[in-house]
Enzyme design. Structure first.
Site, PDB file in Angstrom:
ATOM      1  N   ASP A 133      -6.937 -13.798  -1.189  1.00 45.57           N
ATOM      2  CA  ASP A 133      -6.888 -12.445  -1.739  1.00 45.57           C
ATOM      3  C   ASP A 133      -8.302 -11.936  -1.939  1.00 45.57           C
ATOM      4  O   ASP A 133      -9.240 -12.724  -2.117  1.00 45.57           O
ATOM      5  CB  ASP A 133      -6.176 -12.443  -3.101  1.00 45.57           C
ATOM      6  CG  ASP A 133      -4.662 -12.607  -2.967  1.00 45.57           C
ATOM      7  OD1 ASP A 133      -4.127 -12.430  -1.863  1.00 45.57           O
ATOM      8  OD2 ASP A 133      -4.026 -12.906  -3.997  1.00 45.57           O
ATOM      9  N   ARG A 184      -4.954  -8.895   5.892  1.00 43.81           N
ATOM     10  CA  ARG A 184      -4.019  -8.020   5.172  1.00 43.81           C
ATOM     11  C   ARG A 184      -4.815  -6.780   4.767  1.00 43.81           C
ATOM     12  O   ARG A 184      -5.932  -6.906   4.255  1.00 43.81           O
ATOM     13  CB  ARG A 184      -3.480  -8.718   3.925  1.00 43.81           C
ATOM     14  CG  ARG A 184      -2.631  -7.803   3.048  1.00 43.81           C
ATOM     15  CD  ARG A 184      -2.489  -8.313   1.617  1.00 43.81           C
ATOM     16  NE  ARG A 184      -1.838  -9.594   1.535  1.00 43.81           N
ATOM     17  CZ  ARG A 184      -2.124 -10.492   0.601  1.00 43.81           C
ATOM     18  NH1 ARG A 184      -3.069 -10.274  -0.302  1.00 43.81           N
ATOM     19  NH2 ARG A 184      -1.484 -11.631   0.563  1.00 43.81           N
ATOM     20  N   ALA A 189      -7.396  -2.729  -5.630  1.00 42.78           N
ATOM     21  CA  ALA A 189      -6.794  -2.680  -6.969  1.00 42.78           C
ATOM     22  C   ALA A 189      -7.791  -2.760  -8.120  1.00 42.78           C
ATOM     23  O   ALA A 189      -7.384  -2.808  -9.261  1.00 42.78           O
ATOM     24  CB  ALA A 189      -5.783  -3.813  -7.093  1.00 42.78           C
ATOM     25  N   HIS A 227       3.049   0.246  -0.838  1.00 42.45           N
ATOM     26  CA  HIS A 227       4.376   0.788  -1.184  1.00 42.45           C
ATOM     27  C   HIS A 227       4.435   2.269  -0.883  1.00 42.45           C
ATOM     28  O   HIS A 227       5.405   2.929  -1.189  1.00 42.45           O
ATOM     29  CB  HIS A 227       4.644   0.580  -2.682  1.00 42.45           C
ATOM     30  CG  HIS A 227       4.382  -0.818  -3.114  1.00 42.45           C
ATOM     31  ND1 HIS A 227       3.184  -1.214  -3.664  1.00 42.45           N
ATOM     32  CD2 HIS A 227       5.152  -1.919  -3.028  1.00 42.45           C
ATOM     33  CE1 HIS A 227       3.222  -2.504  -3.889  1.00 42.45           C
ATOM     34  NE2 HIS A 227       4.398  -2.967  -3.520  1.00 42.45           N
TER      35      HIS A 227
END
Ligand code: FDA
Length: 306
Positions: A133, A184, A189, A227
């Protein structure tokens, strides 16, 4: 700064407060369950099986980040090694994600590299894949360097994440693509300054599309983690218009968010992967989800009163 940006920054600032953390950990766990599969690996594997049955692949994340002592990193490394064996034994369709600061990056970069390398070696033995990540911008280069070094050693079953809000990301995407690194792509964030990151949502979305297009046009497998229908519908249209097959990319979403949309994408024949966190260190992950969207806060509150 628009209202949503103001909300996001305020929540991320409050979340950094130790007292708020203590109170939330004491009282907020039940609320956090909306976004976390459980405390234990057994709970996460059972949940993974449920999603696999619906045609949804999974990324398992053993929660943890920002450790303060290196022996904690060794503990997480062992948890990940066990996790990879368990995935292989249960034959579930899942890979794993881990965080650099969970493996010690802020304490000792060489030790962090060795920890991650051990996890990647175990994944290789199990025929699996590790995603590192991406955390805040102070760690971007070190994270990319670790991934490239692992690839240099022949460990190609490891990839990372690029954040569309960072101005540097297009350059990073080109370099990592040239080195065959699986990526990815996300919006990002963390709280970042304007000098490093786009602040306006529309700019982030435009940059996100540029990077996705770069990938798809090169025929590089692309994981689009969002999303946001403005991104998802655009990817569907772009791939259809350019004859790019549904096996050339996957969508990714977080556990507990847009569950119906995840199932619908699977039913429509798209590859979709759910990022599923589990474990007891849920606080920082949870506050980032709340910071992203007032609606997530509402979702949590709704869940609390059921
Ligand atoms: P965002 O939250 O900006 O919402 C935009 C729009 O999407 C909304 O206005 C609404 O239309 C729709 N929407 C969103 N949530 C909805 C909901 N619950 N219900 C209905 N509609 C909804 N970040 C990072 O910095 N490093 C990382 O390694 C990762 N890893 C990662 C993995 C995966 C699988 C995902 C999905 C995300 C990440 N992220 C991440 C987080 C990412 O950077 C980003 O903060 C969040 O995905 C939020 O941005 P979105 O693009 O999802 O939409």
């Amino acid at each position: 700064m628009d209202l949503l940006e103001g909300y996001r920054k305020t929540l991320l600032t409050i979340a950094g407060n130790r007292l708020v953390e203590k109170l939330s950990v004491k009282y907020g766990k039940r609320l956090a369950r909306r976004f976390i599969a459980g405390d234990t690996l057994a709970e996460a594997l059972a949940e993974t099986e449920q999603l696999n049955r619906k045609g949804i692949m999974v990324t398992l994340d053993h929660l943890g980040e920002g450790i303060e002592r290196l022996n904690e990193a060794a503990g997480y490394r062992e948890q990940y090694i066990q996790l990879l064996s368990a995935i292989s034994e249960r034959q579930v369709d899942a890979n794993v994600s881990l965080k650099p600061t969970q493996m010690g990056l802020s304490l000792n970069a060489a030790a962090c590299y060795r920890n991650i390398r051990d996890v990647v070696l175990q994944a290789k033995k199990c025929g699996n894949f590790v995603r590192i990540d991406m955390e805040h911008s102070g760690l971007t280069q070190a994270t990319i360097d670790m991934v490239l070094k692992l690839h240099d050693e022949g460990l190609t079953n490891v990839g990372t994440v690029l954040q569309a809000y960072l101005r540097r990301t297009e350059k990073d995407a080109r370099e990592l693509m040239e080195n065959g690194v699986n990526l990815r792509l996300v919006k990002g964030a963390y709280k970042e300054p304007e000098s490093l990151a786009f602040q306006r949502t529309e700019d982030v979305i435009e940059h996100f599309k540029t990077i996705i297009r770069l990938h798809l046009d090169q025929g590089v497998y692309t994981a689009v983690a969002s999303h946001d229908d403005r991104i998802i519908e655009w990817v569907k249209r772009y791939t259809a218009d350019n004859g790019i097959g549904a096996d050339a990319f996957e969508f990714q979403m977080l556990y507990g968010l847009r569950t119906n949309a995840q199932e619908q994408l699977a039913a429509d024949g798209y590859r979709i992967r759910c990022y599923m966190p589990y474990g007891v260190m849920w606080y920082p992950y949870y506050t980032r989800r709340l910071a992203e969207k007032p609606a997530n806060l509402l979702l949590v509150l709704k869940h609390a009163f059921h």
